[in-house]
Design a protein around this motif. Structure first.
Motif, PDB file in Angstrom:
ATOM      1  N   THR A 953       0.852  -1.191   0.000  1.00  0.00           N
ATOM      2  CA  THR A 953       0.000   0.000   0.000  1.00  0.00           C
ATOM      3  C   THR A 953       0.894   1.249   0.000  1.00  0.00           C
ATOM      4  O   THR A 953       1.881   1.321   0.734  1.00  0.00           O
ATOM      5  CB  THR A 953      -0.903   0.014   1.237  1.00  0.00           C
ATOM      6  OG1 THR A 953      -1.723  -1.150   1.223  1.00  0.00           O
ATOM      7  CG2 THR A 953      -1.781   1.265   1.254  1.00  0.00           C
ATOM      8  N   VAL A 954       0.516   2.237  -0.813  1.00  0.00           N
ATOM      9  CA  VAL A 954       1.263   3.497  -0.895  1.00  0.00           C
ATOM     10  C   VAL A 954       0.440   4.577  -0.206  1.00  0.00           C
ATOM     11  O   VAL A 954      -0.741   4.781  -0.543  1.00  0.00           O
ATOM     12  CB  VAL A 954       1.562   3.886  -2.343  1.00  0.00           C
ATOM     13  CG1 VAL A 954       2.258   5.247  -2.396  1.00  0.00           C
ATOM     14  CG2 VAL A 954       2.398   2.834  -3.033  1.00  0.00           C
ATOM     15  N   LEU A 955       1.085   5.233   0.739  1.00  0.00           N
ATOM     16  CA  LEU A 955       0.433   6.315   1.479  1.00  0.00           C
ATOM     17  C   LEU A 955       1.065   7.652   1.102  1.00  0.00           C
ATOM     18  O   LEU A 955       2.283   7.827   1.172  1.00  0.00           O
ATOM     19  CB  LEU A 955       0.560   6.108   2.991  1.00  0.00           C
ATOM     20  CG  LEU A 955      -0.237   4.971   3.633  1.00  0.00           C
ATOM     21  CD1 LEU A 955       0.010   4.967   5.134  1.00  0.00           C
ATOM     22  CD2 LEU A 955      -1.704   5.115   3.344  1.00  0.00           C
ATOM     23  N   GLN A 956       0.189   8.588   0.708  1.00  0.00           N
ATOM     24  CA  GLN A 956       0.635   9.952   0.490  1.00  0.00           C
ATOM     25  C   GLN A 956       0.574  10.719   1.825  1.00  0.00           C
ATOM     26  O   GLN A 956       0.078  10.213   2.828  1.00  0.00           O
ATOM     27  CB  GLN A 956      -0.245  10.634  -0.565  1.00  0.00           C
ATOM     28  CG  GLN A 956      -0.249   9.958  -1.919  1.00  0.00           C
ATOM     29  CD  GLN A 956       1.106  10.015  -2.625  1.00  0.00           C
ATOM     30  OE1 GLN A 956       1.902  10.924  -2.371  1.00  0.00           O
ATOM     31  NE2 GLN A 956       1.356   9.048  -3.516  1.00  0.00           N
ATOM     32  N   THR A 957       1.066  11.943   1.795  1.00  0.00           N
ATOM     33  CA  THR A 957       1.065  12.749   3.023  1.00  0.00           C
ATOM     34  C   THR A 957      -0.359  12.977   3.511  1.00  0.00           C
ATOM     35  O   THR A 957      -1.230  13.394   2.744  1.00  0.00           O
ATOM     36  CB  THR A 957       1.741  14.101   2.766  1.00  0.00           C
ATOM     37  OG1 THR A 957       3.054  13.881   2.241  1.00  0.00           O
ATOM     38  CG2 THR A 957       1.836  14.920   4.042  1.00  0.00           C
ATOM     39  N   GLY A 958      -0.608  12.672   4.794  1.00  0.00           N
ATOM     40  CA  GLY A 958      -1.921  12.860   5.384  1.00  0.00           C
ATOM     41  C   GLY A 958      -2.873  11.706   5.195  1.00  0.00           C
ATOM     42  O   GLY A 958      -3.960  11.702   5.795  1.00  0.00           O
ATOM     43  N   GLU A 959      -2.529  10.690   4.366  1.00  0.00           N
ATOM     44  CA  GLU A 959      -3.413   9.543   4.174  1.00  0.00           C
ATOM     45  C   GLU A 959      -3.191   8.545   5.304  1.00  0.00           C
ATOM     46  O   GLU A 959      -2.121   8.506   5.934  1.00  0.00           O
ATOM     47  CB  GLU A 959      -3.152   8.876   2.828  1.00  0.00           C
ATOM     48  CG  GLU A 959      -3.525   9.746   1.640  1.00  0.00           C
ATOM     49  CD  GLU A 959      -3.303   9.040   0.310  1.00  0.00           C
ATOM     50  OE1 GLU A 959      -3.808   9.527  -0.712  1.00  0.00           O
ATOM     51  OE2 GLU A 959      -2.619   7.984   0.309  1.00  0.00           O
ATOM     52  N   SER A 960      -4.228   7.690   5.529  1.00  0.00           N
ATOM     53  CA  SER A 960      -4.134   6.680   6.563  1.00  0.00           C
ATOM     54  C   SER A 960      -4.603   5.342   6.035  1.00  0.00           C
ATOM     55  O   SER A 960      -5.404   5.273   5.091  1.00  0.00           O
ATOM     56  CB  SER A 960      -4.952   7.085   7.790  1.00  0.00           C
ATOM     57  OG  SER A 960      -6.328   7.140   7.454  1.00  0.00           O
ATOM     58  N   ALA A 961      -4.125   4.265   6.639  1.00  0.00           N
ATOM     59  CA  ALA A 961      -4.516   2.891   6.294  1.00  0.00           C
ATOM     60  C   ALA A 961      -4.868   2.168   7.577  1.00  0.00           C
ATOM     61  O   ALA A 961      -4.187   2.330   8.595  1.00  0.00           O
ATOM     62  CB  ALA A 961      -3.388   2.185   5.568  1.00  0.00           C
TER      63      ALA A 961
END
Length: 1135
Positions: A953-961
């Motif tokens: 999974t790729v997370l950008q700034t401010g994203e959550s998983a």
């Protein structure tokens, strides 16, 4: 007269005490008598009565009492106070005579001893015939007496003894020789003191009785005498407050009578010259007593006022002009005595201040002693012999009256009785005065004054008086002490820039140095008197410079003006001896503390020099004397002695280098620094200038540091404050202004300027625990080959110590380094760099903690170069620093929820619950989450271990998983109600990093959970939704989790949204560990989210459990679909 004439008599200065004579004691051969005497004399504390004891024989001859005068009609007094009177009443005529006699009350030979004691008392009375002295008897007994009234024999015999000796009962005492001897002695002392007071009161009344016989025409002196005697007796016998009034009366009467006449009638003042000295002597005595009383009664202001009044009245009473020095001596003694009284009072607790302390009185006493010295020198006539017979001879009997002349004692007429005797007497006094050591007296007084001014922190007064002391030592021909004192004072005057005073002191010191032929001191004073601080005239400076040149040529200098001719002749002999001495022709003079006639400043041309540049040092010299000054050698001493050989300038052949008056001369020195001195300071330790030559005398002037003298600091400060500034671009022939030249005493040797470029390429900020890559590019711009290039990379030293523990540097970026990796990698070899060649190196930094870090990249190499024709190998280096901020890549939050997704603060044992994790990216760069996993400790998964829900999974700034795990806590054997969950592992890296970059494994510790046990676990099986008017089967499972049989009362509560079939109310028993099922058919009546009928449960045997805690595991609501139509095939096809 003798020099002790002006000293106050000891009887006047001592503490007057009652005189008691002890007779009948054999203190030599009788131990008991010796013990009694020691008890009287030893350890006399201040609380004991003031009595002066003296052991005398029983037949001692006391001074005879003169026949009492019945009339003063034809009596003419011969003086005011006899010189023997005070001593007679203090030490010769006792107030009480005590007879000690060994006699017990039960002595078998009482009669004989009583007669013997009476005889001894009669002998004492006979020797005191005509005196009012009291007599007492002390019986020394071996036994302790009984209390009064109990021993009748003692009372009778005491009365008989008093009658036999003609004594009153108060004059008979008993002294038992026991262990308490001192206590008895103190009681005796108090009784003796009372008898002595009675005697002195009697004497006071006797003296007062004479007043009625006196007249003011011929008996003025007797008025003063009697008042003085009364006050003296009162002082001995009492310490009453009215004691002061007698002295004031005597003093005012004494002064007013004579000085009022002197102020009114000048001829009468002259007429009293014959007794002027007697008047002043008595005035001084009485003034001393008054001032001492004021100090003793803690009224210092009254003492000072009295003394000022005394001086104002007496300072103009000079007397004969031929004996004016006597008046100066008397005035000096008055100030000295008052200063001693003042100082004594301070030692006893009085507080003085800067503006009022004993030092001023000692100083004034010294001034009058100086006047006395000058007056005596003016009166002295050469070739006059001492008269014979000696008019001052008193046949060893001394003067009869204080203040009278030996050749006319007892004479009170206005004119001297014999003019010839008067003349020879005055001549004898003048000749005697010549032998008085005036300088010693002045020096002693000045020394006392200096000590006082030093004590009260008056530095300028102290220095002023020390100059006077030095001048007195000069007049006393003690030149060594004079120079020592003047040298000490000159330091203060140089600091405070009193140039006129300094020049005067230097002139005196120069005369001293000449007269004692001190070559070094003579040279120092000559140099300073020619300098810029000297206020002497040009011709005086020229004469001093010529004398200095003579000394440098080993010749005898000319004598200084104002020197005593006899002393000059002796000085020439000393100088001749100095000329003949071998090995004493070299002197080194530290001129830093003086102001010499040659000024020196040394300066490096730059605060720092590169190692491939020659070091430039400049020395400036300036002469302030009237004529040119030749010198033979100039040398500079540096901190590295190996460079000294390049900083020497010597005259060639017969020629000498010359400094012109007022001109600034510059001398330049160049040398090449050594490569091992890179990073070190080179300092000027000293500058040496040699005057003279080996053929005469060699004088080395030594300046510490880069030059300057005692006045340079202030001059430099004045120059910096001045409004004008000199233009830098001066012409070659124009001299620099001396004050504008600043000294530069040190320079730093720095490495050669590197000719390489260092670049860093990286992507900030760094993420915590990642292998952060910094790409270093080094390119050579040297003309030759840069050899042995080495790199030092890592955390810059000097930062927080914690950073060195949380920063790790490595060159291998394929694996994540561990905590053993260093924070700084030193001396990484990079090989050689040819001109224009470029190399790259990757450095990886792992930051365990967040925050700002400064990284250092130090590239060092060596290269060959040539400086001033010398081939050297220079070590060069270039530093690059970069500040990196380390941030957290993501934040992980964890929460526990029930299967209904309700938050849990407690977890039930062996009942499923959900663990939810959220990963929020705070990295400015995209993050690739490779995988995640759980490492459980006490928990178990309620499902099979699934594949990571966050894989790739790729997370950008401010994203959550987020991830969700179903867990169950099995029953525990221990009693802990709080258990750890385990760890949550996340593997990640930057998305933009290369594919072979290592993964970073971040471990998050999961929180502990609080466990609880439930006696009954109820859960329901039901469809995920219902439909209106269609049966909805619901099966309830009831498990007994306890070890007891549980009775369960169940009831279904009605609901408006459902109809149901089944047992509405039931009571069942459930065995331990077994399960009971209840089946209900619910019939929904309305669509939408509907509340299910509530199941009410009660456990009668478990009162701690309520229905709400049991119903929390059951579903509360269900979604009910509306009743739909039956779809045919056509409708389905159309859809």
């Amino acid at each position: 007269m003798a020099g002790s004439q002006w000293e106050l008599p000891p009887e006047l200065c001592c503490r007057p005490m009652a005189f008691v004579a002890l007779t009948g004691l054999d203190v030599v051969y009788n131990a008991v008598h010796r013990a009694i005497w020691d008890a009287f004399c030893a350890n006399r504390r201040a609380d004991r009565v003031p009595i002066s004891f003296k052991v005398l024989p029983g037949d001692h001859e006391y001074p005879k009492c003169r026949t009492k005068r019945t009339s003063y009609e034809w009596y003419i007094p011969k003086g005011i106070l006899k010189t023997s009177w005070m001593n007679k009443h203090l030490n010769l005529v006792p107030a009480l005579v005590v007879l000690f006699y060994e006699l017990d009350w039960d002595d078998p030979q009482w009669k004989e001893k009583q007669s013997e004691c009476a005889t001894k008392v009669e002998i004492v009375r006979t020797s005191l015939q005509g005196r009012n002295t009291k007599v007492a008897v002390v019986l020394i007994q071996k036994k302790t007496p009984l209390p009064p009234g109990e021993d009748l024999v003692a009372s009778e015999r005491a009365s008989a003894l008093c009658n036999a000796c003609d004594l009153s009962g108060k004059s008979l005492f008993v002294l038992p020789h026991t262990d308490h001897l001192v206590g008895y002695i103190i009681r005796l002392e108090n009784a003796f003191y009372e008898h002595a007071q009675t005697y002195y009161y009697t004497e006071i009344r006797r003296v007062k009785s004479h007043k009625e016989f006196l007249n003011k025409t011929t008996h003025q002196l007797l008025f003063v005498r009697h008042q003085f005697k009364i006050a003296f007796f009162i002082w001995i016998s009492s310490t009453n407050a009215w004691l002061l009034s007698y002295f004031v009366f005597v003093f005012v009467f004494f002064l007013f009578r004579y000085y009022k006449t002197a102020y009114s009638l000048v001829h009468e003042l002259r007429a009293h010259e014959t007794n002027m000295l007697e008047i002043k002597t008595m005035a001084g005595f009485i003034n001393y007593k008054i001032c001492r009383l004021c100090f003793q009664h803690n009224t210092p202001l009254d003492a000072i006022a009295q003394f000022r009044k005394h001086i104002d009245l007496c300072k103009k009473k000079i007397g004969s002009a031929e004996l004016a020095f006597e008046h100066a001596a008397w005035m000096s003694k008055q100030f000295q005595s008052f200063g001693e009284l003042f100082d004594e009072a301070i030692k006893l607790g009085l507080t003085a201040i800067q503006t009022q302390n004993p030092g001023f009185y000692y100083q004034q006493a010294a001034c009058y002693s100086q006047d006395r010295k000058q007056l005596a020198q003016q009166l002295w006539q050469a070739g006059v012999s001492y008269p014979s017979p000696d008019p001052l001879d008193t046949q060893s009997t001394g003067l009869d009256f204080y203040g009278q002349r030996p050749w006319r004692q007892g004479h009170q007429s206005i004119d001297p009785p014999d003019a010839e005797k008067e003349k020879t007497g005055i001549l004898a006094l003048q000749i005697k005065e010549k032998d008085v050591p005036h300088s010693e007296l002045i020096i002693a007084l000045l020394s006392n004054a200096v000590a006082q001014f030093k004590k009260y922190k008056c530095p300028r007064m102290k220095s002023h008086l020390m100059v006077q002391m030095g001048e007195e030592y000069y007049h006393a021909k003690d030149y060594t002490k004079a120079v020592k004192l003047l040298d000490y004072v000159m330091c203060d005057y140089r600091t405070e820039r009193w140039w006129a005073l300094l020049s005067a002191i230097l002139s005196t010191a120069l005369r001293c140095a000449y007269l004692m032929a001190s070559v070094k001191d003579y040279i120092i004073y000559c140099m300073e008197l020619q300098g810029r601080a000297s206020t002497l005239k040009e011709e005086q400076k020229s004469r001093i410079e010529k004398n200095l040149m003579k000394v440098l040529l080993n010749e005898i200098p000319d004598p200084e003006p104002e020197c005593d001719p006899s002393s000059v002749a002796a000085a020439r002999l000393l100088w001749s001896d100095r000329m003949a001495l071998v090995g004493s022709n070299e002197f080194t003079i530290e001129v830093q503390d003086y102001i010499p006639f040659i000024q020196c400043k040394a300066k490096f041309q730059s605060p720092s020099f590169h190692v491939d540049q020659p070091i430039q040092l400049q020395v400036l010299l300036k002469a302030d004397c009237p004529h040119p000054v030749p010198f033979s050698k100039l040398a500079i001493s540096l901190s590295n002695q190996e460079y000294n050989q390049w900083c020497v300038l010597e005259s060639t052949g017969q020629d000498s280098m010359i400094l012109s008056p007022g001109k600034t001369k510059c001398y330049n020195f160049n040398f090449v620094a050594k490569t091992e001195d890179v990073g070190k300071k080179i300092e000027v330790r000293g500058v040496f200038l040699m005057l003279g030559s080996d053929r005469g005398r060699c004088v080395f002037l030594s300046w510490r540091g880069a030059g300057g003298d005692a006045a340079s600091t202030h001059e430099a400060l004045q120059a910096s404050r001045s409004s004008w500034r000199w233009v830098r671009g001066l012409e070659a022939n124009q001299e620099p202004h001396w004050d504008s030249v600043s000294m530069q005493h040190s320079t730093m040797i720095i490495s050669r300027v590197p000719k390489i470029s260092v670049e860093l390429n990286h992507q900030p900020p760094a993420l915590c625990n990642e292998m952060y890559c910094l790409r270093l590019t080094v390119q050579s711009q040297e003309e030759g080959v840069a050899k042995d290039v080495r790199l030092t990379a890592g955390l810059k030293p000097g930062q927080d110590a914690n950073l060195s523990q949380t920063t790790h540097v490595t060159l291998d970026g394929s694996v994540v380094c561990d905590d053993t990796a260093a924070a700084l990698l030193p001396d990484i070899p990079l090989g050689d760099l040819k001109p224009g060649e470029k190399l790259e190196k990757c450095v990886y930094v792992k930051c365990v903690s967040t925050g700002l870090r400064v990284l250092l990249f130090h590239v060092a190499y060596s290269i060959s170069t040539t400086v001033e024709g010398q081939h050297i190998i220079c070590k060069c280096h270039k530093d690059e620093t970069v500040a990196i901020e380390t941030v957290v890549p993501f934040e992980v939050s964890v929460k526990f929820v029930s299967t209904k997704f309700e938050p849990l603060d407690r977890v039930a044992v062996d009942i499923p619950f959900l663990l939810m994790t959220d990963i929020l990216s705070s990295s400015p760069w995209p993050l690739l989450l490779a995988s995640s996993s759980l490492q459980l400790l006490t928990m178990t998964s309620n499902t099979k271990q699934p594949q990571s829900q966050l894989e790739q999974t790729v997370l950008q700034t401010g994203e959550s998983a987020s991830e969700c795990f179903c867990l169950r806590c099995p029953p525990l054997t221990n009693s802990n109600n709080t258990v750890p969950t385990g760890q949550y592992l996340v593997s990640w890296r930057r998305q933009l990093s290369c594919s072979d970059a290592p993964l970073i494994h971040t471990t998050v510790t999961l929180p502990h959970v609080i466990l609880e046990s439930v006696p009954l676990y109820i859960y329901a099986d039901l469809p995920s939704f219902g439909r209106v008017r269609e049966s909805l089967p619901v099966r309830y499972h009831i498990e007994n989790r306890t070890a007891l049989v549980q009775e369960v009362e169940m009831a279904v509560e009605p609901s408006d949204a459902f109809m149901f079939s089944g047992l509405k109310q039931v009571r069942v028993r459930i065995l331990p560990g077994s399960e009971q099922q209840m089946l209900y058919n619910y019939y929904p009546l309305m669509a939408g989210y509907q509340t299910l009928p509530q199941l009410s449960i009660n456990l009668p045997r478990c009162s701690t459990t309520n229905a709400h805690s049991l119903r929390r595991f059951l579903p509360q609501r269900i979604f009910v679909k509306p009743q739909g139509r039956q779809l045919d095939d056509a409708s389905i096809a159309a859809a």
